[in-house]
Scaffold this active site. Structure first.
Site, PDB file in Angstrom:
ATOM      1  N   SER A 126      -9.437  15.189   5.367  1.00  0.00           N
ATOM      2  CA  SER A 126      -9.932  13.897   5.854  1.00  0.00           C
ATOM      3  C   SER A 126      -9.000  13.354   6.928  1.00  0.00           C
ATOM      4  O   SER A 126      -7.951  13.930   7.221  1.00  0.00           O
ATOM      5  CB  SER A 126     -10.024  12.896   4.686  1.00  0.00           C
ATOM      6  OG  SER A 126      -8.723  12.508   4.272  1.00  0.00           O
ATOM      7  N   SER A 128      -7.206  10.590   6.818  1.00  0.00           N
ATOM      8  CA  SER A 128      -6.322   9.543   6.297  1.00  0.00           C
ATOM      9  C   SER A 128      -4.902   9.634   6.838  1.00  0.00           C
ATOM     10  O   SER A 128      -4.155   8.661   6.766  1.00  0.00           O
ATOM     11  CB  SER A 128      -6.288   9.585   4.767  1.00  0.00           C
ATOM     12  OG  SER A 128      -5.629  10.754   4.315  1.00  0.00           O
ATOM     13  N   LYS A 183      -0.286  12.223   1.333  1.00  0.00           N
ATOM     14  CA  LYS A 183       0.042  10.894   1.865  1.00  0.00           C
ATOM     15  C   LYS A 183       1.531  10.866   2.199  1.00  0.00           C
ATOM     16  O   LYS A 183       2.264  11.823   1.977  1.00  0.00           O
ATOM     17  CB  LYS A 183      -0.267   9.791   0.837  1.00  0.00           C
ATOM     18  CG  LYS A 183      -1.692   9.773   0.297  1.00  0.00           C
ATOM     19  CD  LYS A 183      -2.716   9.366   1.337  1.00  0.00           C
ATOM     20  CE  LYS A 183      -4.131   9.402   0.733  1.00  0.00           C
ATOM     21  NZ  LYS A 183      -5.162   9.166   1.776  1.00  0.00           N
ATOM     22  N   SER A 286      -7.617   4.922   4.712  1.00  0.00           N
ATOM     23  CA  SER A 286      -6.913   5.738   3.735  1.00  0.00           C
ATOM     24  C   SER A 286      -6.981   5.085   2.362  1.00  0.00           C
ATOM     25  O   SER A 286      -6.534   3.954   2.188  1.00  0.00           O
ATOM     26  CB  SER A 286      -5.444   5.920   4.149  1.00  0.00           C
ATOM     27  OG  SER A 286      -4.701   6.535   3.117  1.00  0.00           O
TER      28      SER A 286
END
Length: 321
Positions: A126, A128, A183, A286
């Site tokens: 993705s 994010s 992340k 996100s």
């Protein structure tokens, strides 16, 4: 055994097919562990049972051929038909079900050990982490940086480095540990994290950032503010939408939720012991600790550090912060 092997391969095809079609969430670590165990069983069977039987049959053939030739020679017949070497090769040849099980064991066990204890490939699914990582980036994750963990169980057996602010980490998503997320570590145990109106505060101090121009987010089809942010010793780029910041609400009940305060201005959280607060670099696109809480240490998979391929952009290669 051939029927058993065919059934096992059939089950593998069904599992991979359902995983590919999103019928269920696959567990590649568990799959590699099972494949390693199964192929090891076949390898042992081949090493100590099937191959000795084939070799014994080849020796019997040689002995029978030698006796036959000696008998014919005693009768004055020296020209004997038959290709002994071809028959011997056929007797020693592995059947397909051993070739595709015992023969694959060395490759599978090497992949399993490398992936479990050294480096694991990961694909960015993705946006994010834009602008640091793009959709489709193939990256490497250092599995031993945060300690040696048992495969599948993910239990730490040897400690190493602790995560630092600014590290990009892959971890098992706390809401559904079968899924891996990536992340950036923003808060360590004991830190107070506040995020409101595009501004990140760490223990009451605004995290240093400087404007770095505009960027176009193809996923959201709009221009974004690009900034350079410094977390600890790590300087990296982030982006957020132009205009006022968004509101944050938890998407699920999570452990230590009482440590977080949500308001019209933003969210403030106190990171509990043994946990980390993580955020994506694409701050307005996100789902991270602002929405589903903290990442336990036992969920950590490793530290992401290198882009080795992106089939949509072959120029993306090398280390990243």
């Amino acid at each position: 055994m051939s029927y058993l092997t065919a059934a096992l391969y059939g089950a593998l095809i069904v599992y991979l097919g359902g995983w590919y079609m999103d019928k269920w969430v696959g567990n590649f670590s568990l799959l590699l562990f099972i494949l390693s165990f199964v192929t090891f069983f076949y390898w042992l069977a081949e090493r100590f049972h099937f191959r000795p039987r084939r070799e014994a049959a080849a020796r019997r053939l040689e002995e029978q051929d030698a006796a036959r030739r000696a008998d014919l020679a005693s009768k004055g017949i020296k020209q004997v038909d038959g290709n002994l070497e071809e028959a011997r090769v056929r007797l020693l040849m592995q059947p397909w079900w051993l070739d595709w099980t015992a023969g694959l064991f060395p490759v599978i066990i090497v992949v399993f050990l490398l992936r479990s204890f050294l480096f694991e490939p990961f694909k960015i699914p993705s946006g994010s982490m834009i602008p640091t990582l793009e959709v489709g980036d193939l990256i490497l994750v250092n599995k031993f940086h945060y300690g040696i963990r048992l495969p599948v169980l993910n239990t730490k057996i040897i400690a190493n480095n602790d995560p630092k602010r600014g590290d990009v980490v892959v971890f098992h998503y706390p809401v559904d540990p079968r899924i891996d997320y990536i992340k950036r570590v923003v808060g360590l145990p004991g830190d107070e994290i506040s995020y409101a109106n595009h501004e990140l505060k760490l223990n009451g101090q605004v995290v240093a950032h400087t404007p770095a121009g505009d960027g176009y987010d193809e996923e959201r089809m709009r221009y974004m503010n690009i900034l350079r942010e410094k977390l600890g010793d790590v300087e990296h780029r982030i982006q957020h939408e132009k205009g006022p910041g968004q509101l944050f609400r938890p998407i699920t009940v999570f452990p230590y939720q009482k440590n977080c305060t949500y308001s019209a201005e933003g969210v403030t959280c106190k990171v509990p012991d043994g946990h980390y607060f993580v955020m994506g670099d694409n701050r307005d696109n996100s789902q991270d600790s602002r929405y589903w809480g903290f990442v336990p240490d036992e969920n950590l998979v490793g530290r992401a550090f290198f882009i080795w391929m992106n089939f949509s952009n072959l120029g993306r290669f090398g280390p990243f912060q």
